[in-house]
Design a protein around this motif. Sequence first.
Motif, PDB file in Angstrom:
ATOM      1  N   THR A  82     -26.744 -21.636 -27.308  1.00 12.78           N
ATOM      2  CA  THR A  82     -25.813 -20.689 -27.116  1.00 12.78           C
ATOM      3  C   THR A  82     -25.100 -20.259 -27.956  1.00 12.78           C
ATOM      4  OG1 THR A  82     -25.044 -19.357 -25.043  1.00 12.78           O
ATOM      5  CG2 THR A  82     -24.331 -21.781 -25.843  1.00 12.78           C
ATOM      6  N   LEU A  83     -24.582 -18.832 -27.735  1.00  3.62           N
ATOM      7  CA  LEU A  83     -23.478 -18.551 -28.911  1.00  3.62           C
ATOM      8  C   LEU A  83     -22.453 -17.863 -28.328  1.00  3.62           C
ATOM      9  CD1 LEU A  83     -23.010 -17.444 -31.822  1.00  3.62           C
ATOM     10  CD2 LEU A  83     -24.313 -15.230 -31.370  1.00  3.62           C
ATOM     11  N   TRP A  85     -19.756 -15.547 -29.389  1.00  2.00           N
ATOM     12  CA  TRP A  85     -19.420 -14.150 -30.377  1.00  2.00           C
ATOM     13  C   TRP A  85     -18.157 -14.252 -30.846  1.00  2.00           C
ATOM     14  CZ3 TRP A  85     -23.608 -10.427 -30.946  1.00  2.00           C
ATOM     15  CH2 TRP A  85     -24.608 -10.503 -30.205  1.00  2.00           C
ATOM     16  N   GLU A  87     -16.595 -11.471 -31.488  1.00  2.00           N
ATOM     17  CA  GLU A  87     -15.888 -10.420 -30.778  1.00  2.00           C
ATOM     18  C   GLU A  87     -16.827 -10.318 -29.647  1.00  2.00           C
ATOM     19  OE1 GLU A  87     -14.798  -6.844 -32.805  1.00  2.00           O
ATOM     20  OE2 GLU A  87     -14.322  -8.008 -34.453  1.00  2.00           O
ATOM     21  N   PRO A  88     -16.404 -10.970 -28.655  1.00  2.00           N
ATOM     22  CA  PRO A  88     -17.087 -10.707 -27.200  1.00  2.00           C
ATOM     23  C   PRO A  88     -17.454  -9.432 -26.644  1.00  2.00           C
ATOM     24  CG  PRO A  88     -15.769 -12.762 -27.021  1.00  2.00           C
ATOM     25  CD  PRO A  88     -15.326 -11.786 -28.193  1.00  2.00           C
ATOM     26  N   ALA A  89     -18.347  -8.838 -26.255  1.00  2.00           N
ATOM     27  CA  ALA A  89     -18.847  -7.488 -25.466  1.00  2.00           C
ATOM     28  C   ALA A  89     -17.978  -7.561 -24.304  1.00  2.00           C
ATOM     29  CB  ALA A  89     -20.281  -7.353 -25.192  1.00  2.00           C
ATOM     30  N   ARG A  90     -17.767  -6.038 -24.100  1.00  2.22           N
ATOM     31  CA  ARG A  90     -17.282  -5.802 -22.558  1.00  2.22           C
ATOM     32  C   ARG A  90     -18.234  -5.457 -21.701  1.00  2.22           C
ATOM     33  NH1 ARG A  90     -13.490  -2.456 -26.008  1.00  2.22           N
ATOM     34  NH2 ARG A  90     -11.623  -3.242 -25.989  1.00  2.22           N
ATOM     35  N   PHE A  91     -18.147  -5.721 -20.417  1.00  5.04           N
ATOM     36  CA  PHE A  91     -19.310  -5.431 -19.449  1.00  5.04           C
ATOM     37  C   PHE A  91     -18.509  -4.549 -18.378  1.00  5.04           C
ATOM     38  CE2 PHE A  91     -20.765  -9.020 -21.794  1.00  5.04           C
ATOM     39  CZ  PHE A  91     -22.113  -8.649 -21.775  1.00  5.04           C
ATOM     40  N   TYR A  99     -20.223 -13.013 -14.413  1.00  6.92           N
ATOM     41  CA  TYR A  99     -20.459 -13.143 -15.845  1.00  6.92           C
ATOM     42  C   TYR A  99     -20.776 -14.606 -16.004  1.00  6.92           C
ATOM     43  CZ  TYR A  99     -20.163 -12.992 -20.844  1.00  6.92           C
ATOM     44  OH  TYR A  99     -20.494 -13.038 -22.124  1.00  6.92           O
ATOM     45  N   LEU A 102     -23.945 -15.745 -14.315  1.00  3.42           N
ATOM     46  CA  LEU A 102     -25.024 -14.860 -14.921  1.00  3.42           C
ATOM     47  C   LEU A 102     -25.465 -14.379 -13.450  1.00  3.42           C
ATOM     48  CD1 LEU A 102     -26.790 -17.212 -17.148  1.00  3.42           C
ATOM     49  CD2 LEU A 102     -25.078 -15.604 -17.531  1.00  3.42           C
ATOM     50  N   GLU A 144     -15.515 -15.977 -22.739  1.00 11.39           N
ATOM     51  CA  GLU A 144     -16.774 -16.501 -23.522  1.00 11.39           C
ATOM     52  C   GLU A 144     -16.701 -17.932 -23.691  1.00 11.39           C
ATOM     53  OE1 GLU A 144     -18.829 -14.104 -23.731  1.00 11.39           O
ATOM     54  OE2 GLU A 144     -20.255 -15.401 -24.617  1.00 11.39           O
ATOM     55  N   SER A 147     -17.649 -19.763 -20.501  1.00 12.30           N
ATOM     56  CA  SER A 147     -19.039 -19.295 -20.273  1.00 12.30           C
ATOM     57  C   SER A 147     -19.851 -20.294 -20.948  1.00 12.30           C
ATOM     58  CB  SER A 147     -19.534 -17.926 -20.620  1.00 12.30           C
ATOM     59  OG  SER A 147     -20.834 -17.831 -20.524  1.00 12.30           O
ATOM     60  N   VAL A 148     -19.474 -20.361 -22.322  1.00 13.35           N
ATOM     61  CA  VAL A 148     -20.366 -21.375 -22.912  1.00 13.35           C
ATOM     62  C   VAL A 148     -20.145 -23.019 -22.704  1.00 13.35           C
ATOM     63  CG1 VAL A 148     -20.518 -22.459 -25.408  1.00 13.35           C
ATOM     64  CG2 VAL A 148     -20.359 -20.085 -25.340  1.00 13.35           C
ATOM     65  N   LEU A 151     -22.458 -23.532 -19.367  1.00 16.13           N
ATOM     66  CA  LEU A 151     -23.575 -23.361 -19.708  1.00 16.13           C
ATOM     67  C   LEU A 151     -24.340 -24.909 -20.108  1.00 16.13           C
ATOM     68  CD1 LEU A 151     -24.296 -20.217 -21.666  1.00 16.13           C
ATOM     69  CD2 LEU A 151     -25.203 -20.502 -19.154  1.00 16.13           C
TER      70      LEU A 151
END
Lengths: 243, 320
Positions: A82-83, A85, A87-91, A99, A102, A144, A147-148, A151
């Motif tokens: 897993t990665l 980022w 700059e993590p994305a917005r949702f 999130y 998942l 983020e 989250s990592v 996981l």
Amino acid sequence: MALVLDSISLKRNGTLIINNVTLRFERGRSHAILGNNGVGKTTIANVIMGLEGYRDHEGKIILDGEDITSLPVDERARRGLTLLWQEPARFQGLKVIEYLTLGRRLKIEPKLLEATLKLVGLNASYLEREIDESLSGGERKRIELASVILLKPKFAILDEPDSGIDLMSMDMIKNILQRLKSDGSGVIVITHREEVALLTDKAFLVCAGMVVKEGEPKEVCEYYKNLCDWCDHVNKPEEARMG
Amino acid sequence: MKITPDYSKEFQRIVDIYEKAGGKAENLLRGDVASVIISGNKVLGLNNVRGMAMESSVEGDAVLINLKVAEGAKILYPVHLCVGALEKEGEQRIVFEIDVGAGAVVNFLSHCSFPFAYDFLHFMKAVSRLGKGARVFYEDHHFHSESGGTNVKATYSVKLDTQAHFENRFYLTTTRVGKLEVEMESNNDGEDSVAHLETKIYERADDRVEVREKLFLNAPGASGILKTSIFATDNSYANVINEAYGNAPHVRGHVECTEVVKGDRVQVGTVPVLRVQYDTCELTHEASIGRVNTKQLQTLMAKGLSEDEATELIVKGLLR
């Protein structure tokens, strides 16, 4: 129990941006990919993860003995990569709890969710927040990171884990690395900061898409500090190699 | 609520549909919750609460609901509007006239269900007037048949007095659409009035959607947002026109349209229209059409979700 990059090369517009890179990462250990901005560190992370636009490389990627070079990103993730980022994305509209789980696919005890948020400097009230513009870049980065960790991957690639986070202490990064390692994960930290690289077990110095030195973080950081801080070897790896 | 005895069986069936659509039937029967239940062109039941007066009548083949909220009244629970039809074919015509007195506060929760529609037209017109400082939140959830035979023509228009605040949210996200034409119009006639009009739709198969939203900022300090989010799949069609007019000084408006498409046979388009008369007007627009954002997609896929699972989660948030 290792992740191996075997002779990876990648061209963009005819230019070699990753040049015959061979790396080995171990489970339960932390590794730093150290180097100045623009030398190809994030590209290596994206190649490992198999992101769109980073799969047309030469060489192989081997995870625990299996050649995963041809696998797409989701298949690699299901095998344990897993990665994080840079700059993590917005949702828009998606809650933090959705999130992290998942979309409720992962069954995670509330206590573990709260403890993990605490580890990254957030409290449980964030679980009901949406991952949109209302969160700062730093808050999204912390989510983020959580989250990592949740996981429990075989290998976590952390691209500049401390960037964009105000007041993230070295202790906090150290604790996050320790937590991942104690969960059995191998950690690959992409960084341009010696302080971060010094928290890891092994470091690789990258210049112009090549690994120019590897070994004990202290030794690699010393080399980086004395050589890379002042030089302009971004596109001159041979000069960098010669010191 | 008093149910006309002749309609008791129909009431039960429409309430069952209402519950399947996510509504809470108990709220329709509570004395302290204002509600109206309309099946086809019949009003099955109606309940008022203190501070408001709702009346129903039939004019020709249309049901007319006239609703007045007294000045300063604060309606504690949302007014429940349960609208539906059990028929496969036919028409339903409903006109809502809503007057909200100065300083009053009221929320509406509407469920419109047409689960068996094969060739059915639902025509709805809502005209609202908000007095000075009134606040209204109107949420409209639609549930259509899976045959694609539901045809909806819905028009919402509102006039806002000084400092009135109006929010309208339209959702059609969990079932087929069929054919849908939505027109929303806000006339911000009072100073510092605020409007927020939002539409969220998930299209499948050969669904067709036309959305037209208009924002007239007619008084100094008025502001508003028009926002449309559509997820278009298969052979669906969507056309969105968002218009904002700055007709007074110091008004602010924002128009936003997000159309996420999946597949190579969808047809979607958007046209933003912005016009101003004064140099102190500030109107902006933002539009995007295309597949799901690659970075969002890859972020979730890097956690092990397939492309379809990741898309579903992203769209779930977008259409919430």
